[in-house]
Design a protein around this motif. Structure first.
Motif, PDB file in Angstrom:
ATOM      1  N   PRO A 119       0.809  -1.230   0.000  1.00 59.73           N
ATOM      2  CA  PRO A 119       0.000   0.000   0.000  1.00 59.73           C
ATOM      3  C   PRO A 119       0.840   1.277   0.000  1.00 59.73           C
ATOM      4  O   PRO A 119       0.466   2.272  -0.647  1.00 59.73           O
ATOM      5  CB  PRO A 119      -0.823  -0.129   1.290  1.00 59.73           C
ATOM      6  N   SER A 120       1.972   1.268   0.687  1.00 55.56           N
ATOM      7  CA  SER A 120       2.838   2.450   0.692  1.00 55.56           C
ATOM      8  C   SER A 120       3.406   2.720  -0.691  1.00 55.56           C
ATOM      9  O   SER A 120       3.460   3.872  -1.148  1.00 55.56           O
ATOM     10  CB  SER A 120       3.965   2.254   1.709  1.00 55.56           C
ATOM     11  N   LEU A 121       3.814   1.662  -1.385  1.00 56.37           N
ATOM     12  CA  LEU A 121       4.356   1.844  -2.735  1.00 56.37           C
ATOM     13  C   LEU A 121       3.276   2.300  -3.711  1.00 56.37           C
ATOM     14  O   LEU A 121       3.545   3.075  -4.625  1.00 56.37           O
ATOM     15  CB  LEU A 121       4.988   0.539  -3.220  1.00 56.37           C
ATOM     16  N   ILE A 122       2.050   1.817  -3.531  1.00 52.68           N
ATOM     17  CA  ILE A 122       0.952   2.261  -4.391  1.00 52.68           C
ATOM     18  C   ILE A 122       0.683   3.745  -4.188  1.00 52.68           C
ATOM     19  O   ILE A 122       0.485   4.501  -5.152  1.00 52.68           O
ATOM     20  CB  ILE A 122      -0.310   1.432  -4.113  1.00 52.68           C
ATOM     21  N   ALA A 123       0.671   4.195  -2.938  1.00 57.78           N
ATOM     22  CA  ALA A 123       0.447   5.613  -2.664  1.00 57.78           C
ATOM     23  C   ALA A 123       1.533   6.477  -3.279  1.00 57.78           C
ATOM     24  O   ALA A 123       1.250   7.537  -3.871  1.00 57.78           O
ATOM     25  CB  ALA A 123       0.380   5.833  -1.151  1.00 57.78           C
ATOM     26  N   VAL A 124       2.777   6.035  -3.163  1.00 57.12           N
ATOM     27  CA  VAL A 124       3.887   6.776  -3.770  1.00 57.12           C
ATOM     28  C   VAL A 124       3.742   6.813  -5.297  1.00 57.12           C
ATOM     29  O   VAL A 124       3.989   7.837  -5.941  1.00 57.12           O
ATOM     30  CB  VAL A 124       5.223   6.131  -3.354  1.00 57.12           C
ATOM     31  N   SER A 125       3.324   5.682  -5.877  1.00 57.06           N
ATOM     32  CA  SER A 125       3.159   5.624  -7.331  1.00 57.06           C
ATOM     33  C   SER A 125       2.092   6.602  -7.804  1.00 57.06           C
ATOM     34  O   SER A 125       2.212   7.191  -8.889  1.00 57.06           O
ATOM     35  CB  SER A 125       2.792   4.198  -7.756  1.00 57.06           C
ATOM     36  N   PHE A 126       1.036   6.788  -7.016  1.00 53.93           N
ATOM     37  CA  PHE A 126      -0.002   7.744  -7.398  1.00 53.93           C
ATOM     38  C   PHE A 126       0.552   9.167  -7.463  1.00 53.93           C
ATOM     39  O   PHE A 126       0.156   9.952  -8.334  1.00 53.93           O
ATOM     40  CB  PHE A 126      -1.167   7.682  -6.410  1.00 53.93           C
ATOM     41  N   TRP A 127       1.454   9.507  -6.538  1.00 51.48           N
ATOM     42  CA  TRP A 127       2.075  10.834  -6.593  1.00 51.48           C
ATOM     43  C   TRP A 127       2.901  10.998  -7.864  1.00 51.48           C
ATOM     44  O   TRP A 127       2.834  12.046  -8.531  1.00 51.48           O
ATOM     45  CB  TRP A 127       2.957  11.058  -5.366  1.00 51.48           C
ATOM     46  N   TYR A 128       3.676   9.960  -8.214  1.00 53.49           N
ATOM     47  CA  TYR A 128       4.467  10.036  -9.446  1.00 53.49           C
ATOM     48  C   TYR A 128       3.560  10.154 -10.671  1.00 53.49           C
ATOM     49  O   TYR A 128       3.842  10.930 -11.598  1.00 53.49           O
ATOM     50  CB  TYR A 128       5.371   8.810  -9.575  1.00 53.49           C
ATOM     51  N   LEU A 129       2.479   9.376 -10.718  1.00 56.27           N
ATOM     52  CA  LEU A 129       1.559   9.445 -11.844  1.00 56.27           C
ATOM     53  C   LEU A 129       0.923  10.827 -11.958  1.00 56.27           C
ATOM     54  O   LEU A 129       0.741  11.345 -13.069  1.00 56.27           O
ATOM     55  CB  LEU A 129       0.469   8.372 -11.694  1.00 56.27           C
ATOM     56  N   LEU A 130       0.603  11.420 -10.828  1.00 54.58           N
ATOM     57  CA  LEU A 130      -0.020  12.740 -10.837  1.00 54.58           C
ATOM     58  C   LEU A 130       0.901  13.779 -11.456  1.00 54.58           C
ATOM     59  O   LEU A 130       0.500  14.536 -12.370  1.00 54.58           O
ATOM     60  CB  LEU A 130      -0.396  13.143  -9.410  1.00 54.58           C
TER      61      LEU A 130
END
Length: 322
Positions: free
Chosen positions: A259-270
């Motif tokens: 879940p932490s990596l998914i949250a970080v990935s959302f920031w990069y995608l944004l």
């Protein structure tokens, strides 16, 4: 078809008006099969993502707005900005040196590009981080003579500066080749005409060559900026607390690693999406004056599609079969 009266000698025969041609649209059953397959796979993927208990979407939302993650995101953006500024300035300088008729300047530029493009950026980050073991103190003075003043390397070059140097100097080598390709894409007659008007080489480069070369430079430069945003994650290897490192720390502390990596990935995608939109409009700006028509903006495409649908179905009626 002619009538009996049409056969009278000396009278031209009359003909009936031919029937209107009915155009039948071409069928594309393969497209519908492909759409159905993609829809089924997308539905299966979404179902697996939503119902999988390992993902913990409630934790993803908490990590996404966690203070350390927000701070890491801010450091990532600042690091990307500083590294790209250093890379762009250094790349332009190296490109001009590479195109110089001076063999020393051209050779130094080629050697720099060869070294920094030929070694991994992670190795360069480690190199700058441990430079203090090679040069514990950096000083100013007379070459091969006395030193007037000196500083401790680790105090002079903090960890953030190490990250900027490692990423920015590596980026300069790649950006130099982008700028060189853009300059070479401009016709030589432009520079000759500028020289005939009395412009210096620097004025010609700044006022004539570079503005025309921007059409070639901008697309790969935008890609390099997006790539730099993601490459900043490598600085987590030297313990710099940026976005990826913040997510890793939360995952190691709470054991919610995925879940932490998914949250970080959302920031990069944004932020990569924001940079992609900016790149589109910058390319569109520098594409003016070419023979090609400017690409439509997303809003223009939406309006065109809505207008097309309204013309096909006036008053909300259903059009012909497809």
């Amino acid at each position: 078809m002619t009538t009996p009266q049409d056969t009278t000698p000396g009278v031209p025969p009359t003909r009936e008006r031919p029937e209107d041609i009915r155009a039948v649209p071409v069928r594309h059953p393969g497209r519908w099969v492909a759409i159905a397959c993609i829809a089924v796979l997308a539905a299966m993927f979404l179902h697996a993502m939503i119902t999988n208990p390992v993902l913990h979407w409630d934790v993803v939302g908490q990590v996404f707005t966690y203070p350390t993650v927000i701070q890491g995101m801010e450091k990532t953006l600042l690091l990307t900005l500083c590294a790209m500024v250093l890379g762009i300035v250094g790349g332009i300088l190296l490109a001009v040196m590479r195109l110089s008729r001076n063999p020393v300047l051209s050779g130094v530029s080629w050697l720099y590009i060869w070294v920094f493009r030929g070694t991994p950026v992670l190795v360069q980050l480690f190199f700058w981080n441990f430079m203090g073991a090679i040069f514990p103190r950096i000083g100013l003075g007379i070459p091969f003579g006395p030193t007037w003043v000196s500083w401790d390397y680790n105090s002079l070059v903090p960890l953030f500066m190490v990250c900027v140097l490692g990423l920015g100097l590596n980026e300069a080598a790649y950006f130099a080749e982008i700028v060189r390709a853009g300059i070479l894409s401009v016709d030589e007659g432009q520079a000759e005409a500028a020289a005939s008007l009395g412009l210096t080489h620097a004025q010609t480069l700044r006022r004539i060559v570079l503005p025309q070369a921007m059409r070639v430079i901008i697309p790969p430069a935008g890609n390099e900026t997006i790539s730099m945003l993601k490459t900043t994650s490598l600085v987590s290897a030297i313990a710099f607390e940026e976005l990826t490192r913040a997510g890793q720390d939360i995952g190691a502390r709470t054991l919610y690693i995925i879940p932490s990596l998914i949250a970080v990935s959302f920031w990069y995608l944004l932020f990569t999406s924001v940079l992609s939109i900016g790149q589109f409009y910058i390319e569109r700006h520098y594409g003016r004056g070419t023979n090609r028509a400017l690409p439509s903006t997303p809003w223009q495409k939406v309006k065109a599609n809505v207008l097309t649908l309204s013309l096909r179905n006036p008053g909300g009626t259903t059009g012909g079969s497809l």
